[in-house]
Write an enzyme that holds these catalytic residues in place. Structure first.
Site: not given
Ligand code: MRU
Length: 326
Positions: A52, A221
């Protein structure tokens, strides 16, 4: 966030170690991963012990605290090379570099950074809650909750506030293949006693077309200055379906996720993750070795699909993103 009635953050610094809820093991096992070195933190980010965008940034800030004085530069490089897409990682590292150059104690700087992120997420909850009608049926993708941000969450923060204010809400949680972050979202919603169901990713259109989804709320992200944004793979198709079905599509993110040096989404670097994440679910093989697979971890949704961004400074339309915001 509440875990069995007790307040937790997804990560915290204690006795010279960075402690993190091990997100690889949830929802079946609640355990804490200890990072004692920069390498441990880099491993935790890569392997998704912590994940995240804002949470990765906070872990990296503490990672710098764990660096030996003469290896700070190496630490910056190691941490920056863990995952390429989430802007918060680079934002946090730049912040730490600036504070250290200004002579601030690294631990004080990291603690301040984390408190700021938590405060931003709390504000996102306050602003976002105003968009949620009593009785709303909300669809979310991936996990943009407290686990992904240290506390409150981005997309989940408005839902927490709505619940606390007595609004009745119902959440459709996309399973989110291949890493199943939907299981983290359902774990958080269960802890907050928010009613929800998990659906396979390819069922989202079915529920939208039947008129059973009132709004979509996701995290991000990396957001470009024109409002294009990267989020977990599968977000783009949800946004297109939302437009087709006249469903408002909101993106909740702190300003640390906005990349002021990026004009448009096309230039976002998309992380390609390992093939095993597709070939197996947890420890079970579902495709044999000889099957070719592809595993892009994120996609880019053009700004035209975004109804608005929910930030700590308020609710803004894609064409309202300007330098003045920062
Ligand atoms: O691969 P991840 O689990 O790190 O991806 C996370 C996401 O895509 C979330 O939607 C994004 O980081 C927003 S978290 C507040």
């Amino acid at each position: 966030m509440k875990v069995n009635g007790k307040e937790y953050r997804s990560l915290w610094f204690e006795d010279g170690k960075l402690l993190m809820i091990d997100q690889r093991k949830l929802p079946f096992e609640f355990s804490i991963f200890e990072a004692r070195s920069v390498d441990d933190v880099a491993f935790a980010i890569k392997d998704m012990v912590v994940r995240g965008a804002p949470a990765i940034g906070c872990a990296a800030a503490y990672g710098i605290v764990l660096a030996e004085k003469n290896e700070i530069e190496v630490a910056f490089t190691k941490l920056a090379n863990t995952r390429p897409t989430a802007h918060d990682l680079f934002h946090a590292l730049e912040y730490m570099r600036r504070k250290i150059e200004e002579g601030e104690d690294p631990l004080d700087a990291a603690e301040k950074y984390v408190e700021q992120i938590i405060d931003k997420c709390r504000k996102i909850g306050e602003y976002g809650e105003t968009l949620i009608q009593d009785g709303a049926r909300i669809l979310t993708h991936c996990n943009a909750g407290a686990l992904a941000t240290v506390d409150y969450g981005t997309a989940l923060s408005p839902m927490r506030v709505a619940k606390r204010r007595g609004k009745k809400i119902f959440v459709y949680v996309d399973e989110t293949r291949p890493r199943l972050q939907g299981s983290l979202t359902s774990w958080e919603l269960k802890n907050e006693e928010i009613e929800h169901v998990v659906i396979p990713d390819n069922a989202a259109g079915y529920f939208m077309e039947r008129g059973e989804v009132d709004m979509i709320l996701v995290g991000a992200d990396r957001i470009a200055m024109n409002g294009d944004f990267a989020n977990k793979i599968g977000t783009y198709e949800k946004a297109v379906l939302a437009k087709e079905n006249d469903i408002p599509f909101y993106v909740a993110a702190p300003l640390s996720t906005f990349d002021r040096n990026l004009g448009r989404g096309e230039d976002i670097v998309i992380e390609e993750r390992g093939e095993d994440e597709i070939r197996r679910i947890r420890d079970t093989e579902i495709f044999p070795e000889w099957v070719k697979v592809k595993n892009p971890a994120f996609d880019v949704t053009p700004a035209r699909y975004v109804t608005a961004f929910i930030t700590e400074k308020g609710i803004i339309k894609p064409d309202e993103i300007t330098e003045k915001l920062f």
